[in-house]
Design a protein around this motif. Structure first.
Motif, PDB file in Angstrom:
ATOM      1  N   LEU A 197       0.821  -1.212   0.000  1.00 23.98           N
ATOM      2  CA  LEU A 197       0.000   0.000   0.000  1.00 23.98           C
ATOM      3  C   LEU A 197       0.855   1.262   0.000  1.00 23.98           C
ATOM      4  O   LEU A 197       0.691   2.151  -0.836  1.00 23.98           O
ATOM      5  CB  LEU A 197      -0.928  -0.004   1.210  1.00 23.98           C
ATOM      6  N   GLU A 198       1.788   1.330   0.929  1.00 29.42           N
ATOM      7  CA  GLU A 198       2.635   2.526   1.030  1.00 29.42           C
ATOM      8  C   GLU A 198       3.523   2.680  -0.197  1.00 29.42           C
ATOM      9  O   GLU A 198       3.755   3.797  -0.668  1.00 29.42           O
ATOM     10  CB  GLU A 198       3.481   2.450   2.299  1.00 29.42           C
ATOM     11  N   THR A 199       4.007   1.557  -0.722  1.00 29.93           N
ATOM     12  CA  THR A 199       4.855   1.593  -1.916  1.00 29.93           C
ATOM     13  C   THR A 199       4.099   2.159  -3.113  1.00 29.93           C
ATOM     14  O   THR A 199       4.679   2.841  -3.970  1.00 29.93           O
ATOM     15  CB  THR A 199       5.355   0.171  -2.254  1.00 29.93           C
ATOM     16  N   ALA A 200       2.781   1.903  -3.185  1.00 31.57           N
ATOM     17  CA  ALA A 200       1.975   2.408  -4.297  1.00 31.57           C
ATOM     18  C   ALA A 200       1.556   3.856  -4.093  1.00 31.57           C
ATOM     19  O   ALA A 200       1.512   4.647  -5.043  1.00 31.57           O
ATOM     20  CB  ALA A 200       0.732   1.525  -4.466  1.00 31.57           C
ATOM     21  N   VAL A 201       1.257   4.228  -2.841  1.00 33.82           N
ATOM     22  CA  VAL A 201       0.708   5.563  -2.562  1.00 33.82           C
ATOM     23  C   VAL A 201       1.782   6.649  -2.603  1.00 33.82           C
ATOM     24  O   VAL A 201       1.581   7.729  -3.178  1.00 33.82           O
ATOM     25  CB  VAL A 201      -0.008   5.571  -1.193  1.00 33.82           C
ATOM     26  N   VAL A 202       2.937   6.382  -1.993  1.00 32.50           N
ATOM     27  CA  VAL A 202       3.970   7.416  -1.846  1.00 32.50           C
ATOM     28  C   VAL A 202       4.443   8.002  -3.184  1.00 32.50           C
ATOM     29  O   VAL A 202       4.525   9.234  -3.322  1.00 32.50           O
ATOM     30  CB  VAL A 202       5.163   6.868  -1.031  1.00 32.50           C
ATOM     31  N   ILE A 254       2.812   8.193  -6.020  1.00 33.89           N
ATOM     32  CA  ILE A 254       1.706   8.966  -6.598  1.00 33.89           C
ATOM     33  C   ILE A 254       1.595  10.331  -5.931  1.00 33.89           C
ATOM     34  O   ILE A 254       1.447  11.364  -6.603  1.00 33.89           O
ATOM     35  CB  ILE A 254       0.373   8.191  -6.455  1.00 33.89           C
ATOM     36  N   ILE A 255       1.691  10.356  -4.603  1.00 29.73           N
ATOM     37  CA  ILE A 255       1.646  11.621  -3.875  1.00 29.73           C
ATOM     38  C   ILE A 255       2.822  12.509  -4.272  1.00 29.73           C
ATOM     39  O   ILE A 255       2.687  13.729  -4.435  1.00 29.73           O
ATOM     40  CB  ILE A 255       1.663  11.366  -2.352  1.00 29.73           C
ATOM     41  N   GLY A 256       4.000  11.887  -4.442  1.00 32.48           N
ATOM     42  CA  GLY A 256       5.179  12.656  -4.843  1.00 32.48           C
ATOM     43  C   GLY A 256       4.995  13.344  -6.179  1.00 32.48           C
ATOM     44  O   GLY A 256       5.401  14.497  -6.358  1.00 32.48           O
ATOM     45  N   ILE A 257       4.374  12.656  -7.133  1.00 30.35           N
ATOM     46  CA  ILE A 257       4.133  13.240  -8.458  1.00 30.35           C
ATOM     47  C   ILE A 257       3.079  14.347  -8.383  1.00 30.35           C
ATOM     48  O   ILE A 257       3.248  15.430  -8.950  1.00 30.35           O
ATOM     49  CB  ILE A 257       3.701  12.148  -9.452  1.00 30.35           C
TER      50      ILE A 257
END
Length: 210
Positions: free
Chosen positions: A64-69, A71-74
């Motif tokens: 979950l964190e690997t996918a979310v972080v 995306i948030i960065g972009i």
């Protein structure tokens, strides 16, 4: 009148001098704050993954964190850069840590209301808040190094900060698993709240020379 204007101009353009003693104090505070926040953050991320794996038996628990972080960065790449360029860096750093702390408190209050797969809802919300906070922290810190120490101490600060980050990366998995096994996840949230509060208090005590 001309002399007053000249004196005011000279005062406005005067460079702030940071002594070696002040720089050393700032380095100690910065290393302590970074070590506490990065170590506790890494431990808490691992504990969340273990908790979700235990409760949901879903492979998304560690992804979950690997996918979310990223995306948030972009999504926040441009807004974060603009805000860091326009506002004082200490205010940004304090605000981002305070928002993370508030997110932790809300997470602690709402998490017991969910069970099973629905636990992904509060966890995802907190991961988003934490990712946004980390983006602001990283960018604002990189831009504020010269405001914390003098030119001679910048390399020392950077190298010690990297060492603290590497140490937290090494220690957080082992400490996170051990602490999670001893106290469980709900008490782990309280530990993370205390650690984030300590990091925030240290940041408050730091002086940024603008």
């Amino acid at each position: 009148m001309i002399e007053n204007q000249s004196l005011k101009s000279a005062t406005d353009n005067q460079t702030v001098t940071i002594t070696n003693q002040q720089s050393n104090q700032q380095i100690l505070k910065d290393i302590a704050s970074n070590l506490i926040s990065s170590l506790s953050g890494g431990m808490f991320s691992l504990a969340m993954g273990l908790m979700l794996l235990h409760d949901t038996h879903s492979p998304l628990s560690f992804g979950l964190e690997t996918a979310v972080v990223p995306i948030i960065g972009i999504l926040f790449l441009i807004p974060v850069g603009n805000i860091v360029d326009q506002y004082r860096h200490k205010m940004i750093l304090v605000s981002s840590l305070a928002i993370r702390l508030l997110g932790l408190i809300l997470f602690a209050l709402t998490f017991p209301l969910f069970s099973g797969l629905s636990e992904f809802i509060p966890v995802t919300c907190f991961v988003v808040i934490a990712a946004i906070s980390t983006n602001f922290n990283t960018t604002a810190y990189s831009a504020s190094v010269h405001e914390l120490v003098n030119t001679q101490k910048i390399k020392t600060l950077s190298s010690l900060t990297q060492a603290a980050s590497s140490l937290s990366t090494i220690l957080s998995p082992a400490l996170g698993v051990a602490l999670y096994a001893m106290i469980g996840f709900e008490d782990f949230i309280i530990v993370e709240i205390i650690a984030t509060s300590c990091a925030l208090l240290i940041l408050f005590s730091m002086h940024f020379h603008y």
